[in-house]
Design a protein around this motif. Structure first.
Motif, PDB file in Angstrom:
ATOM      1  N   LYS A  19       0.833  -1.203   0.000  1.00  0.00           N
ATOM      2  CA  LYS A  19       0.000   0.000   0.000  1.00  0.00           C
ATOM      3  C   LYS A  19       0.865   1.249   0.000  1.00  0.00           C
ATOM      4  O   LYS A  19       1.818   1.358   0.762  1.00  0.00           O
ATOM      5  N   GLY A  20       0.482   2.186  -0.860  1.00  0.00           N
ATOM      6  CA  GLY A  20       1.098   3.500  -0.895  1.00  0.00           C
ATOM      7  C   GLY A  20       0.126   4.529  -0.356  1.00  0.00           C
ATOM      8  O   GLY A  20      -0.881   4.183   0.271  1.00  0.00           O
ATOM      9  N   ALA A  21       0.395   5.793  -0.636  1.00  0.00           N
ATOM     10  CA  ALA A  21      -0.454   6.873  -0.136  1.00  0.00           C
ATOM     11  C   ALA A  21      -1.871   6.797  -0.711  1.00  0.00           C
ATOM     12  O   ALA A  21      -2.854   6.984   0.001  1.00  0.00           O
ATOM     13  N   THR A  22      -1.976   6.514  -2.014  1.00  0.00           N
ATOM     14  CA  THR A  22      -3.293   6.459  -2.654  1.00  0.00           C
ATOM     15  C   THR A  22      -3.538   5.179  -3.434  1.00  0.00           C
ATOM     16  O   THR A  22      -4.689   4.834  -3.698  1.00  0.00           O
ATOM     17  N   THR A  31       1.331  -8.056 -11.629  1.00  0.00           N
ATOM     18  CA  THR A  31       1.167  -6.995 -10.632  1.00  0.00           C
ATOM     19  C   THR A  31       0.247  -5.923 -11.181  1.00  0.00           C
ATOM     20  O   THR A  31       0.418  -5.473 -12.317  1.00  0.00           O
ATOM     21  N   ALA A  32      -0.722  -5.528 -10.372  1.00  0.00           N
ATOM     22  CA  ALA A  32      -1.656  -4.474 -10.752  1.00  0.00           C
ATOM     23  C   ALA A  32      -1.546  -3.313  -9.775  1.00  0.00           C
ATOM     24  O   ALA A  32      -1.333  -3.520  -8.583  1.00  0.00           O
ATOM     25  N   SER A  33      -1.677  -2.113 -10.285  1.00  0.00           N
ATOM     26  CA  SER A  33      -1.715  -0.924  -9.459  1.00  0.00           C
ATOM     27  C   SER A  33      -3.164  -0.463  -9.403  1.00  0.00           C
ATOM     28  O   SER A  33      -3.744  -0.085 -10.426  1.00  0.00           O
ATOM     29  N   ILE A  34      -3.773  -0.538  -8.202  1.00  0.00           N
ATOM     30  CA  ILE A  34      -5.173  -0.155  -8.034  1.00  0.00           C
ATOM     31  C   ILE A  34      -5.296   0.759  -6.818  1.00  0.00           C
ATOM     32  O   ILE A  34      -4.376   0.845  -6.001  1.00  0.00           O
ATOM     33  N   ALA A  53     -10.181   0.432  -3.708  1.00  0.00           N
ATOM     34  CA  ALA A  53     -10.551  -0.817  -4.391  1.00  0.00           C
ATOM     35  C   ALA A  53     -10.074  -2.025  -3.590  1.00  0.00           C
ATOM     36  O   ALA A  53     -10.787  -3.028  -3.493  1.00  0.00           O
ATOM     37  N   VAL A  54      -8.883  -1.935  -3.002  1.00  0.00           N
ATOM     38  CA  VAL A  54      -8.370  -3.032  -2.164  1.00  0.00           C
ATOM     39  C   VAL A  54      -9.325  -3.278  -1.002  1.00  0.00           C
ATOM     40  O   VAL A  54      -9.676  -4.423  -0.697  1.00  0.00           O
ATOM     41  N   ALA A  55      -9.780  -2.199  -0.373  1.00  0.00           N
ATOM     42  CA  ALA A  55     -10.706  -2.320   0.760  1.00  0.00           C
ATOM     43  C   ALA A  55     -12.069  -2.847   0.308  1.00  0.00           C
ATOM     44  O   ALA A  55     -12.626  -3.752   0.935  1.00  0.00           O
ATOM     45  N   ASP A  56     -12.591  -2.292  -0.782  1.00  0.00           N
ATOM     46  CA  ASP A  56     -13.913  -2.710  -1.282  1.00  0.00           C
ATOM     47  C   ASP A  56     -13.935  -4.195  -1.649  1.00  0.00           C
ATOM     48  O   ASP A  56     -14.934  -4.880  -1.406  1.00  0.00           O
TER      49      ASP A  56
END
Length: 67
Positions: free
Chosen positions: A16-19, A34-37, A41-44
């Protein structure tokens, strides 16, 4: 879903990064996607390491480069 490339695998890492988060999915045979999302979205999707997930790829262009 209109995407034609759906790869089933297991989440091996979430950074996890800032956004945004980088979600790494092991689809087997040593292949990692690897996906950047967004963090939202990770939480949902309630993503977590070890959970089964799909890499859904929909793109008009794919670029490859070498040194």
């Amino acid at each position: 879903m209109s995407a034609r490339n759906i790869l089933k695998g297991k989440i091996s890492e979430i950074v996890k990064g800032a956004t945004t988060s980088h979600v790494t999915i092991d689809i087997g045979s040593g292949v990692i996607v690897t996906a950047s999302i967004t963090n939202e979205a990770v939480a949902d999707l309630q993503l977590e390491k070890g959970k089964q997930a799909y890499a859904v790829i929909k793109a008009s262009d794919v670029m490859v480069g070498i040194d």
